[in-house]
Design a protein around this motif. Structure first.
Motif, PDB file in Angstrom:
ATOM      1  N   PHE A  38      -2.584   3.656  -5.903  1.00 54.29           N
ATOM      2  CA  PHE A  38      -2.380   2.677  -4.835  1.00 54.29           C
ATOM      3  C   PHE A  38      -2.265   1.293  -5.446  1.00 54.29           C
ATOM      4  N   ARG A  39      -1.149   0.581  -5.124  1.00 55.44           N
ATOM      5  CA  ARG A  39      -0.987  -0.773  -5.660  1.00 55.44           C
ATOM      6  C   ARG A  39      -1.057  -1.860  -4.586  1.00 55.44           C
ATOM      7  N   GLY A  40      -0.493  -1.598  -3.394  1.00 52.84           N
ATOM      8  CA  GLY A  40      -0.607  -2.580  -2.323  1.00 52.84           C
ATOM      9  C   GLY A  40       0.438  -3.676  -2.327  1.00 52.84           C
ATOM     10  N   ARG A  43       1.047  -5.852   0.884  1.00 50.93           N
ATOM     11  CA  ARG A  43       0.089  -6.940   1.091  1.00 50.93           C
ATOM     12  C   ARG A  43       0.445  -8.140   0.212  1.00 50.93           C
ATOM     13  N   PRO A 376      -6.780   0.618   3.529  1.00 53.40           N
ATOM     14  CA  PRO A 376      -7.145   1.628   2.531  1.00 53.40           C
ATOM     15  C   PRO A 376      -8.659   1.830   2.537  1.00 53.40           C
ATOM     16  N   ILE A 574       0.945  -0.463   2.226  1.00 52.33           N
ATOM     17  CA  ILE A 574      -0.210  -0.774   3.042  1.00 52.33           C
ATOM     18  C   ILE A 574       0.258  -1.735   4.119  1.00 52.33           C
TER      19      ILE A 574
END
Lengths: 589, 388
Positions: A38-40, A43, A376, A574
């Motif tokens: 998961f990097r996001g 966002r 998350p 996300i």
């Protein structure tokens, strides 16, 4: 029951974990697909100048950066209100950048990521047991990867593998001529592109095209036997019926001798794969003594639980401007949705939703990307792969249906004759029309179709005296929204964004190909496409021809890799909190 | 097959002559002089390379295999670059049967990595950032947090190369967002310009060569690996060949920026500045960060030396610098003042340069500022490295 876990699944982009419950006969009963990173990035998009996303979205994936960049600028064209006026020349240029990356990405997948499994030791045993050691020799001699050994004996990299790497490099060089560099070309920008190519640039790119055609005709196709790119497409694609396309392919293969399986004798890579990859085509129709039975792998058991989805890609570029909603016929490869029983309908992006019931997020499910709200999980103890939630991917659905995206889906939605002909033949003979074999042949066929069109875009459409951008200014992005519908080589790709009164990004959403293909179960516990395709597949070589070997589950590898997964794309996601979202405020949808 | 054997001159040197020639060079001169003609260097040594992918987009791998002279195929097949493990290319994958690793290291990456770590002495290349949030479980491989794998593999490495912006400085995953503290992405030694990376957190005390860039030029990778494989770079050499951000100065010259050799530089000097895209003049007003970016993009160029960002009309976005993307965002607005580029470290050359430009002193003054800064910084830089 035995649990076989593949983690990491290498030779893909990114981090994917497959867990399969396998019965004593070596058949997968159920499977889980988990994205483990998961990097996001969405966002990270918030609060930025929307134009920056042409470059940052490109960093979602380093294998297919161009599609993210173009999906992003398409959404920005919509946001800035210039989609109807982007100059035709700029659209041609975007097509060329995308087309070059397309062919490079497919070539990378076919030769560097997928084909090394055709040199799996499991096939040596099967083929030699059927007196087809000559086929094994070709498979290992062409497709073995680097740093490879079988039973302690080093196996040198295959001839096709070694030729494919410089071929894909040259495609990147051609992109650099127009886009500054690759990966992460820099030219796609809101309103058009940053660069007006010179006549010399066009000549250079055309020369790279000739190099690419050389690789296609020497390795992929039996060019030396007179079946070059144009001839192949005239036999299998241009104005021929699906039946005729298959008949022409079978006719060519039927005329080849088994005594000499070399490329020079007409057994080019595509031909070798087409003949020996499939039980139906190879064993039943061509009466070959054995095959890899890839048509027995990666099919779907329940046609009501699967569809084939395309958003459409490559602008028609006959005039200035494009329609950001990508209606049917608007793109060179059209949008569309085809159900599991092969009934086609028009595409409407409002029918896209994402579920998070089995994903590592804590908020609402079954929502359109514009209405989603996701957080998350924060604690490491909530991130595991045995529980109810088991992936960083969401589960994307179209009208609630899990959908395969990518070359096979595009070829089906565009009624491509060879792929439709093969799919019909498989269906008629009790096979799933979608399987590892059709998926790979669809990728190959699409590569050839796009490669030929590239030549036209470069040599006929690209104009050194053309217009390449319309002026834009940041105020044009004030309190707006935009959608960019496109395709990556791996499948349907959508970027959605909205801005506030300061023109800065309030929300950015990307729903990407591997989210579709490799996503987990949805709110109704219906598995995603890869999960479905694994169920019923044999884990070892040629349908467990010599029994199941848990330590070498090449069947699982084939199924997962046939989708060309790209996890960095799929797990960048996300969404914002619902309270921060502005789509509802912006309204209109 | 065309393998692009363009380095025949150096390949045809006999081994002794070559080694003698190379042996006379210091590490710095080696990097500078041998450039892409690294072929022979790679041919005489065999050291394994282990390439780990953290939170990456695989763009650095894709860029690396764009190497042209030698191309990567040539490097591997003819020059003995031994890729022991690389997720994107390797024949192995993790295979577990009822939780236990199965088969042999020929197909199983878990066993292959164990084997490599047992042997030790490899060059470790890391692509991608390292998450520390969620107990490190924002990235797991084989069920283990990536940071644990990194610790295990880095411990036995003879040298460590950070390939690209993410492993050098955190890159895109560590960019500004309201969940940055939750994901807690880091580079190996640095996060942004701060010396607060994964290694110190994990207790790994190893020097790292940062090949910055999003992605890095493929030549950075092959040249550096070549020098390491041949033993031309030892830890003692690092203070002389790296800048304060551990980037080799030969690729990231502290006293030069992209602007100086930009193909559009002539237009800047004549004051011809484009205000719309797809023109042919200087990109300064469209937000170009070339005057603040220290790399050899403009001389080395990209993709077999064909082009570079500004040549294709794209403003430089500063991807070679620590703090990318935040320090250079917004990409497409003219850098009007220091504020725009304010990052964590008040000492970056970029910011001083921007400040100088902002008050209208122009490029030559910028250059003077940078040169004087360099002198000014010489002492603290040494001190910083001495602490390592």
């Amino acid at each position: 029951m035995t649990t076989i876990t593949i983690d990491p699944l290498t030779r893909i982009e990114g981090h994917l974990r497959i867990t399969a419950e396998v019965d004593e006969r070596g058949i997968v009963k159920s499977a889980r697909s988990s994205g483990t990173l998961f990097r996001g990035i969405e966002r990270i998009a918030q609060g930025r100048d929307p134009r920056d996303m042409a470059r940052i979205a490109s960093r979602i994936c380093g294998v297919c950066p161009t599609c993210h960049s173009i999906a992003s600028v398409s959404a920005q064209d919509d946001l800035f209100g210039v989609a109807s006026s982007v100059p035709r020349d700029a659209l041609v240029m975007r097509n060329i950048l995308q087309g070059l990356n397309w062919v490079a990405s497919h070539a990378t997948h076919i030769y560097v990521l997928f084909a090394p499994d055709l040199a799996n030791p499991g096939y040596r045993k099967v083929l030699e047991s059927r007196n087809l050691g000559s086929v094994w020799k070709e498979l290992a001699g062409r497709f073995a990867p680097i740093s490879y050994a079988i039973e302690g004996q080093p196996v040198p990299p295959g001839s096709s593998y070694l030729a494919a790497i410089p071929a894909r490099r040259k495609l990147h060089e051609a992109m650099a001529v127009l886009g500054g560099k690759m990966p992460d070309q820099m030219a796609a920008i809101v309103g058009g592109v940053t660069y007006r190519p010179t006549a010399a640039d066009i000549t250079k790119v055309a020369s790279y095209w000739i190099d690419t055609a050389g690789f296609v005709n020497d390795y992929v196709l039996p060019g030396s036997k007179g079946v070059d790119l144009d001839t192949w497409l005239s036999l299998t694609h241009d104005g021929v019926s699906p039946e005729k396309a298959v008949e022409n392919l079978l006719g060519y293969m039927g005329g080849l001798s088994l005594n000499d399986l070399s490329r020079e004798a007409g057994w080019s890579d595509a031909v070798l794969f087409a003949a020996f990859g499939s039980e139906l085509v190879g064993e039943k129709l061509l009466s070959l003594p054995a095959s890899l039975k890839l048509d027995r792998l990666g099919g779907y058991g329940d046609a009501s639980k699967i569809g084939f989805l395309s958003y459409g890609v490559f602008y028609n570029a006959e005039k200035d401007g494009f329609d950001p909603t990508s209606p049917a016929g608007e793109r060179f490869l059209s949008s569309g949705f085809t159900s599991g029983d092969l009934k086609r309908e028009a595409f409407d992006h409002m029918k896209v939703t994402e579920h998070v019931a089995h994903s590592f997020y804590t908020s609402g499910s079954d929502l359109h990307p514009w209405d989603g709200a996701t957080e998350p999980v924060k604690a490491g103890s909530d991130i595991g792969f045995e529980g109810d939630k088991y992936s960083w991917l969401k589960a994307a659905r179209y009208r609630g249906i899990p959908s395969e995206v990518g070359p096979l889906a595009r070829m089906i939605n565009n009624k491509e004759p060879l792929v439709m002909g093969l799919a019909a033949a498989f269906a008629k003979n009790g096979y799933s029309p979608a399987n590892v074999y059709t998926r790979m042949l669809a990728r190959m066929q699409e590569t050839l179709i796009v490669a030929r069109e590239l030549k036209k875009w470069v040599t006929e459409d690209l104009d050194p005296a053309g217009r390449y951008a319309v002026p834009t200014d940041l105020w044009m992005a004030k309190s707006g929204k935009g959608v960019g519908l496109w395709e990556g080589p791996r499948g349907a790709l959508g970027h959605w964004l909205s801005t506030g009164g300061d023109s800065m990004i309030r929300n950015y959403q990307a729903v990407v190909p591997t989210t579709w293909n490799a996503g987990p179960r949805d709110g109704s516990s219906v598995p995603g496409p890869i999960e479905q395709a694994l169920s019923g597949s044999a884990i070892s070589a040629a349908g467990n021809a010599l029994g199941a070997d848990n330590a070498n589950p090449v069947g699982i590898l084939h199924v997962a890799r046939s989708y060309d997964p790209c996890l960095a794309c799929a797990v960048h996601t996300i969404d914002m909190n619902a309270t921060q979202r502005s789509f509802l405020v912006v309204g209109g949808l | 097959m065309n393998t692009g054997l363009d380095n025949l001159d150096i390949l045809e040197l006999d081994r002794r002559t070559f080694l003698k020639a190379v042996g006379m060079l210091g590490a710095s001169a080696f990097l500078g002089n041998y450039g892409t003609q690294i072929a022979r260097a790679l041919k005489v040594a065999e050291t394994k390379v282990v390439w780990l992918n953290g939170a990456a987009c695989t763009g650095c791998s894709m860029s690396f295999i764009n190497s042209a002279h030698p191309d990567v195929v040539q490097a591997i097949t003819e020059l003995n670059v031994n890729i022991g493990y690389m997720e994107t290319l390797s024949p192995q994958q993790g295979i577990f049967v009822d939780g236990a690793p199965a088969g042999t290291s020929e197909l199983n990456s878990e066993l292959k990595i164990e084997e490599l770590v047992r042997e030790g002495g490899y060059i470790l290349v890391v692509e991608g950032a390292v998450p520390f949030g969620g107990s490190g479980r924002y990235l797991t491989i084989a069920g283990k947090p990536f940071k644990d794998i990194l610790k295990q593999v880095a411990g036995k490495a003879s040298a460590v190369v950070a390939m690209g912006a993410c492993s050098s400085f955190g890159g895109v995953p560590s960019a500004r967002s309201d969940i940055r503290k939750d994901t807690d992405y880091r580079g190996l030694l640095f996060t942004g310009t701060e010396k607060k990376g994964a290694f110190s957190e994990l207790g790994i005390d190893k020097p790292v060569i940062n090949l910055a860039g999003c992605p890095p030029n493929p030549e950075f990778g092959l040249i550096t690996l070549g020098a390491l494989i041949l033993g031309k770079i030892t830890p003692a050499d690092l203070p002389d060949i790296l800048d304060r951000y551990n980037r080799p100065t030969v690729f990231f010259p502290p006293d030069h920026t992209i602007h100086e050799n930009c193909p559009r530089r002539g237009y800047y000097d004549k004051g011809q500045l484009d205000t719309e895209f797809s023109g042919e003049h200087c990109l300064r007003k469209l937000g170009c960060k070339g005057p603040y970016t220290h790399s050899d993009c403009a001389t080395r160029r990209w993709n077999n030396a064909l082009s570079m960002c500004t040549k294709a009309g794209s403003p430089c976005i500063g991807c070679m610098e620590p703090g990318f993307p935040d320090s250079f965002s917004p990409f497409y607005r003219e850098s009007e003042g220091v504020g725009i580029l304010l990052g964590a470290d008040a000492n970056t050359i970029a910011k001083v340069a921007i400040g100088a430009a902002a008050v209208g002193v122009g490029a030559h003054a910028v250059r003077r500022v940078m040169v004087s800064m360099k002198k000014h910084d010489a002492e603290p830089e040494k001190a910083e490295e001495a602490q390592e």
